[in-house]
Scaffold this motif. Sequence first.
Motif, short mmCIF file in Angstrom:
data_model
loop_
_atom_site.label_atom_id
_atom_site.label_comp_id
_atom_site.label_asym_id
_atom_site.label_seq_id
_atom_site.Cartn_x
_atom_site.Cartn_y
_atom_site.Cartn_z
N ARG A 218 107.42 39.48 -46.33
CA ARG A 218 106.14 38.95 -46.83
C ARG A 218 105.31 38.38 -45.69
O ARG A 218 104.12 38.62 -45.60
N GLU A 219 105.97 37.59 -44.85
CA GLU A 219 105.24 36.86 -43.81
C GLU A 219 104.84 37.75 -42.64
O GLU A 219 103.76 37.56 -42.06
N SER A 220 105.71 38.67 -42.26
CA SER A 220 105.52 39.39 -40.98
C SER A 220 105.31 40.88 -41.15
O SER A 220 104.31 41.44 -40.70
N PHE A 221 106.26 41.56 -41.80
CA PHE A 221 106.22 43.02 -41.82
C PHE A 221 105.10 43.56 -42.71
O PHE A 221 104.72 44.72 -42.59
N SER A 222 104.55 42.71 -43.60
CA SER A 222 103.42 43.13 -44.44
C SER A 222 102.07 42.78 -43.81
O SER A 222 101.02 43.14 -44.37
N ASP A 223 102.09 42.11 -42.69
CA ASP A 223 100.85 41.66 -42.03
C ASP A 223 100.37 42.73 -41.06
O ASP A 223 101.08 43.06 -40.09
N PRO A 224 99.18 43.32 -41.25
CA PRO A 224 98.71 44.40 -40.37
C PRO A 224 98.61 43.98 -38.90
O PRO A 224 98.90 44.79 -38.01
N MET A 225 98.24 42.73 -38.65
CA MET A 225 98.13 42.28 -37.27
C MET A 225 99.50 42.28 -36.59
O MET A 225 99.68 42.75 -35.47
N VAL A 226 100.50 41.73 -37.29
CA VAL A 226 101.86 41.71 -36.75
C VAL A 226 102.37 43.14 -36.58
O VAL A 226 102.97 43.48 -35.55
N ALA A 227 102.11 43.98 -37.57
CA ALA A 227 102.57 45.37 -37.52
C ALA A 227 101.98 46.11 -36.32
O ALA A 227 102.67 46.90 -35.66
N ASP A 228 100.70 45.87 -36.03
CA ASP A 228 100.07 46.52 -34.88
C ASP A 228 100.81 46.20 -33.59
O ASP A 228 101.05 47.08 -32.75
N VAL A 229 101.15 44.93 -33.42
CA VAL A 229 101.87 44.53 -32.20
C VAL A 229 103.25 45.17 -32.16
O VAL A 229 103.67 45.74 -31.14
N LEU A 230 103.99 45.09 -33.27
CA LEU A 230 105.34 45.66 -33.31
C LEU A 230 105.31 47.16 -33.06
O LEU A 230 106.15 47.69 -32.31
N ASN A 231 104.37 47.87 -33.68
CA ASN A 231 104.29 49.32 -33.51
C ASN A 231 103.93 49.70 -32.08
O ASN A 231 104.37 50.76 -31.58
#
Length: 689
Positions: free
Chosen positions: A66-79
Amino acid sequence: MTGEPKCQRPNRLASAGSRYLRQHSCDPVDWRPWGVEAFETARRLDKPLFVSVGYSSCHWCHVMQRESFSDPMVADVLNRVFVMVKVDREERPDVDSMLMRYCALASGSCGWPLNVVLTPDGKPFYVATYIPKESLVALAISLERLWRERRAEVLEVAERASAMLDQYKLALAPGRIPKPGDLLERAVSTLEGAYDPAYGGFGRGMKFPIHQALLLHARASLTGDSRALSMLTGTLDHMLFSGVYDLVEGGLHRYSITRDWRLPHYEKMLYDQAWIIQVLTEAYIASGDRVYLDFALSTLEFAKSWLWTGRGFASSVDADTSEGEGAYYTFTLEEAEAYGGLPPEAIGLFNLSREGNVFDEATGARTGRNLLHVGERLERAAEKLGLTPDRAWEVLWEARKVLINVRGGRERPRVDGKVLTDWNGMMLHALAHLYWATRDPQVLEPARALWRLVEERMDGDRISHACYGNAECVEGMLPDYAYPAAALTALYTVTGESEALETARSLVKDMIDLLWSPGGGYFRLSPPGPHNPDTPADVEDTAYPGAYGTAVHALLLVHRATGWMRAREAALRALRRVAARLEQDPVAHASLALATLNTAPLAVEVFAQGAGEGFRGEVLERVYNPYLVLHISPRPEDLRRLVEYAASMPPVEGGRPTFYICHGGVCCEPLKDKWSALDVVARLSKKLG
C-alpha cells in the motif's frame, strides 16, 4: 490489498498462479516472477535484482504494498534502479529459505516481507524486512550510486555473502548420533529454562506456538515425564484461552505480539492448524483431559469450514480486510449488545470492556475493541468469579453465538486457495493421529481425500508442490515427499490400507533419488534446476519444522514399516551429517530430535499373522505410540509382500494367530496370546532407553 485486483494495465504477474503474486499485478512496479527471464534481464540491463518475498496473508506485506509498491513515484525509482522480482514464499520455499538464511547471517533480524538485493548472477549483498516508503526510495538511490560508482566493493560484499552461504554446506557438523533418551531429556531441560511460568510458552517476549518444542514435551509426557506434561498443559491452557486462539470460530492465529498470548497477528496458516491438532491430540492422550481433544476437533472444524477446497486444504486466511488488520475478529461491546444475548458473566470471564482489551501495537493505547481473552484455563477463571465450570462453558457457547452473528455482517478475510502438497501432508499426518485418538470416521474422511490429492500430484518419480487452475504446477521439494510419506505410513497403521504404505515407500525412494546430494552429503530443498538454490534443506526449525528433520523422520518410519534398508542407510547418513549440531542444541533442531526417536525402543513394529482387523482396534484402543507401525494380515504372504524382513517369520501354525513384536532392530520370540502381545506393546511404548 487483500482481494483480487482489477486494473487497466496489469503487470507480468497478472497471469501468475499464485494469489499473492496476482495481488501485486496492478502495482506500477515492473514485477517479474523468480526465474530464468528475470536473471537474464538483469544481466542484459546490468542491474541488480530487488527480490521481495512475502505471502498473501502477511499483514506487513500488505502495508508495504500500500505504502510503497502502489506509489507511482516509488515504482519509477525502483524500476529504474533494479530488476524487480516478487516471490511467494509458500510457492517457492527453497528461494525463501536461501534468502532467509542470508538474512540470518547478515542481520539476524528476519521476517516478511523479506527484501534482498542480488547481483545479476544471484549473489546477495543487501537485506531488509519492512522498509518505509521514504527509506526505500533513499535506499534505491544509494544502491544505484554504489552499483555505478563502487561496483568492486559491492561485488566483494556479494562474494563474501556467497561464501558464507557455501560454508553452511560445510558446517553441518558430523558426529555420533545421540541416544534418543538423552536427547529428549536435554531438550526438555533446556526448554524448562526458557519456560514462562506466568503465561506458558517459552521466553518473555512475543509468543509463537513453537509446535515442535511442544511435541517434544508431548513425547516426553507420553513416557511419564511429569515435568514435561506440566509445561505442555501450562502452555496450552494459556494459549487456547487467549486471543491467539479464536474461541469464536476455532483455529490458531500465527503468533502473539504480547507475552500473555492476548494480541495476535491474525493470519491463520494451515500448517499451524495441522501442528496444533497433533500437539492437542498427544496432550489429550498424555493427560486424559478431554478439553484438549475438543480443541483439536474444533480446529479441524475451522479448517474444514474455511480452508477445505474439495480436493485439499487451502494455505491460509488473511489477517486483513479492507477495514484493517484483525477487524473481522475484534468487536466493541456495543456491537455485541446490539445483537442481544451476550451473557452478563461474559464481561468478567473474557476481560471485556468499553475501552477494549485489544491494544494498539504501536502506541499501546486501548482501541475500544475486544477479543475473547480468558488468560488461563476457563474453569480456573470461573472459580475466581464464583461461576461453576458448567456455567463458564455455557457462557462461552452463548457468547460465540452472538459473535458469530456480529461477524456474519462483516467482510470476511480472504482465503489463499493455493493447495500445497507439503502442508496438506502435515494435516494428513495430524488427522491419522487424531483418528487414532477418536476412531471417528468423520476424521478419516478428509484424511483419505488428502491421500488421493498426494497420488494425483505424483507423476512418475516426481511430485508437484502446488498446482493451479490453469494446469500450471510448481515442482515438488523435499517436504512434498517427506510429509506425505510419513503421514501415509501413520495412516497405514491406523487403517491397514496397504496401498498407503506402498505410496509412502515410492515417495521416499523418489526423495532419495532426486534430492540427496551424494557429493555434499546432505538433502537439498529443491531439485537441481536453473536458479533453484543448491543449498542444504533447513536443519533448524523456524515457523515450521526444518525440512531436513522431516526427511529423516520419513525415511526411518518407512524403513521400519517396510524393512527397506536403503531408506535406513540414507536416514543414518543424513543424521550423522548433522549429529554434532543436534547434540549441542536439540531445541533448535527439535524436528530432528523427534525424528531420532524412531531409533529408540519405543519405535515398535507389530506383526500380527492370522489375526483379524479387530486386533487393530484393540491396539489403537489400549496404546498410543506415534512411533508404532502395525501390520495385521490373515495371510503371511501379504505381509512378506509389504515388509522385506517378514519373510523370516514362520507362517501361522494351524490357523492360530501369531504376534511378532520388534524394536531396536530386534524381534522378540513370537507370542500366541493377543493379551500378552498387547501388554508388551504397551510396555515398550513408554520406554525411551
